[in-house]
Design a protein around this motif. Structure first.
Motif, PDB file in Angstrom:
ATOM      1  N   ARG A 139      21.614  73.110  82.246  1.00 21.55           N
ATOM      2  CA  ARG A 139      22.228  74.132  83.090  1.00 21.55           C
ATOM      3  C   ARG A 139      23.050  73.469  84.198  1.00 21.55           C
ATOM      4  O   ARG A 139      22.767  72.346  84.611  1.00 21.55           O
ATOM      5  N   TRP A 216      28.020  74.921  72.411  1.00 19.59           N
ATOM      6  CA  TRP A 216      27.928  74.940  73.876  1.00 19.59           C
ATOM      7  C   TRP A 216      29.282  74.765  74.552  1.00 19.59           C
ATOM      8  O   TRP A 216      29.390  74.884  75.781  1.00 19.59           O
ATOM      9  N   GLU A 218      32.201  76.339  75.052  1.00 19.08           N
ATOM     10  CA  GLU A 218      32.795  77.327  75.960  1.00 19.08           C
ATOM     11  C   GLU A 218      31.959  77.494  77.218  1.00 19.08           C
ATOM     12  O   GLU A 218      32.501  77.699  78.315  1.00 19.08           O
ATOM     13  N   LEU A 219      30.637  77.422  77.089  1.00 17.28           N
ATOM     14  CA  LEU A 219      29.774  77.528  78.266  1.00 17.28           C
ATOM     15  C   LEU A 219      29.956  76.330  79.196  1.00 17.28           C
ATOM     16  O   LEU A 219      29.858  76.457  80.417  1.00 17.28           O
ATOM     17  N   LYS A 221      32.896  74.683  79.413  1.00 21.35           N
ATOM     18  CA  LYS A 221      34.208  74.924  80.005  1.00 21.35           C
ATOM     19  C   LYS A 221      34.130  75.964  81.122  1.00 21.35           C
ATOM     20  O   LYS A 221      34.848  75.875  82.119  1.00 21.35           O
ATOM     21  N   GLU A 222      33.240  76.950  80.957  1.00 26.04           N
ATOM     22  CA  GLU A 222      33.081  77.994  81.970  1.00 26.04           C
ATOM     23  C   GLU A 222      32.291  77.530  83.188  1.00 26.04           C
ATOM     24  O   GLU A 222      32.209  78.238  84.195  1.00 26.04           O
ATOM     25  N   GLY A 223      31.677  76.354  83.092  1.00 27.18           N
ATOM     26  CA  GLY A 223      30.916  75.827  84.203  1.00 27.18           C
ATOM     27  C   GLY A 223      29.479  76.302  84.260  1.00 27.18           C
ATOM     28  O   GLY A 223      28.777  76.051  85.251  1.00 27.18           O
ATOM     29  N   ARG A 224      28.994  76.944  83.202  1.00 28.67           N
ATOM     30  CA  ARG A 224      27.611  77.420  83.177  1.00 28.67           C
ATOM     31  C   ARG A 224      26.644  76.351  82.677  1.00 28.67           C
ATOM     32  O   ARG A 224      25.455  76.389  82.987  1.00 28.67           O
ATOM     33  N   ARG A 226      26.267  71.906  81.805  1.00 24.03           N
ATOM     34  CA  ARG A 226      26.801  70.569  82.038  1.00 24.03           C
ATOM     35  C   ARG A 226      26.540  69.713  80.801  1.00 24.03           C
ATOM     36  O   ARG A 226      25.398  69.637  80.320  1.00 24.03           O
TER      37      ARG A 226
END
Length: 329
Positions: A139, A216, A218-219, A221-224, A226
């Motif tokens: 996360r 993982w 796109e998550l 890229k979205e910063g949700r 690491r």
């Protein structure tokens, strides 16, 4: 001129026999020309929406256009990706039932007391298509900025880190256990049915870490999430700032190439037709765009080369499983 009726009869019989022989030889050729004449079922042994499912649906769509018949995906998720292979066993070897074959099909039978199939006897290998981009994610609010930091924490805190993967016997599970053994780490493996379940558990805080394919992305890229590392020979195109395992002191490259197979006993002509059709689909522009989005690459092997690779994979994985002492209860 005097005709020899006996000679004429013999010539007629021979001519007729030759004609029948030619017709008999023509029938398989005509049958091959008509293949496929109905939809093809494709078992994908992972959940809808995950990396494998997205890639395989793009490949099957492209293959449908080339075959002139639908190639219909059926998801059989769970058990570390072996359920597609298991569903092939006992089906008619007519080319109309196929499955995506992750490397877990070579491992799982060597990790259980009663194997559900024999990878070297129960399948007809059609072609290898691609391999994954694997990585480890946490996360965005997790304390670890690199994989090295995570390993140091896990080493200092035995049993406190748990990680999710798409199942026992998968490359993600095996590699994480290899790393743990090499570093003297004790952490807990939590198997899921696919990347969607794995990442949901990570976001909910049910696991600390996820080792999975590039679902993982796109998550991240979205910063949700690491991304702590990737497992390829080189850095991923979309994540050039993230170091590989090798760059973090772990001499491992894991891309887990996979392909397609049918049940044992398939007609070589049908195997060839499927190999050629899916090879064209593999290089279809729409499919290549999906591979690019997932940071995956073409890894084509024809039927014979793929069968040889399967033999090597089975033998190498067996040695590794025995060395690590891995068993599935």
């Amino acid at each position: 001129m005097i005709w020899n009726s006996k000679g004429l009869g013999r010539r007629a019989v021979l001519s007729g026999a030759a004609g029948l022989g030619a017709a008999a030889l023509a029938r398989p050729a005509l049958a091959q020309e008509r293949f496929p004449s109905k939809p093809i079922r494709m078992f994908v042994p992972f959940a809808p929406g995950g990396t494998t499912d997205v890639q395989m649906r793009a490949l099957c769509d492209a293959a449908s256009r080339r075959f002139g018949q639908p190639v219909v995906v059926e998801n059989r998720s769970g058990a570390g990706g072996i359920l597609g292979a298991q569903a092939l066993v006992g089906t008619r070897p007519d080319g109309y039932t196929l499955a995506q074959m992750p490397v877990s099909v070579f491992r799982y039978p060597q990790m259980v007391a009663k194997p559900p199939f024999d990878p070297l006897k129960d399948f007809s290998w059609i072609l290898q298509v691609t391999g994954y981009l694997f990585g480890v994610v946490v996360r965005a609010d997790a304390p670890w900025q690199s994989f090295t930091e995570l390993l140091d924490y896990a080493k200092a805190n035995p049993g406190k880190v748990n990680y999710g993967s798409p199942g026992s016997g998968t490359s993600l599970h095996i590699t994480m256990e290899q790393i743990a053994q090499g570093r003297g780490i004790e952490w807990t493996h939590v198997p899921f049915r696919g990347v969607a379940e794995d990442l949901q558990a990570l976001l909910a805080g049910q696991v600390n870490v996820s080792a999975d394919a590039s679902g993982w992305a796109e998550l991240v890229k979205e910063g949700r999430l690491r991304l702590l590392c990737t497992w390829g020979a080189e850095r991923a195109r979309r994540f050039p700032d993230v170091r590989t395992l090798r760059e973090q002191g772990i001499d491992v490259v894991s891309e887990s190439p996979y392909g397609l197979a049918g049940p044992a006993g398939m007609d070589p002509a049908i195997v060839k037709a499927l190999q050629d059709g899916f090879r064209e689909a593999l290089h279809d522009g729409a499919h290549l765009a999906v591979l690019d989005r997932l940071d995956m690459s073409v890894a084509y092997l024809d039927s014979a080369a793929y069968a040889s690779a399967a033999q090597r994979q089975y033998e190498e994985d067996g040695a590794m499983i025995r060395r690590l002492g891995l068993k599935v209860g």
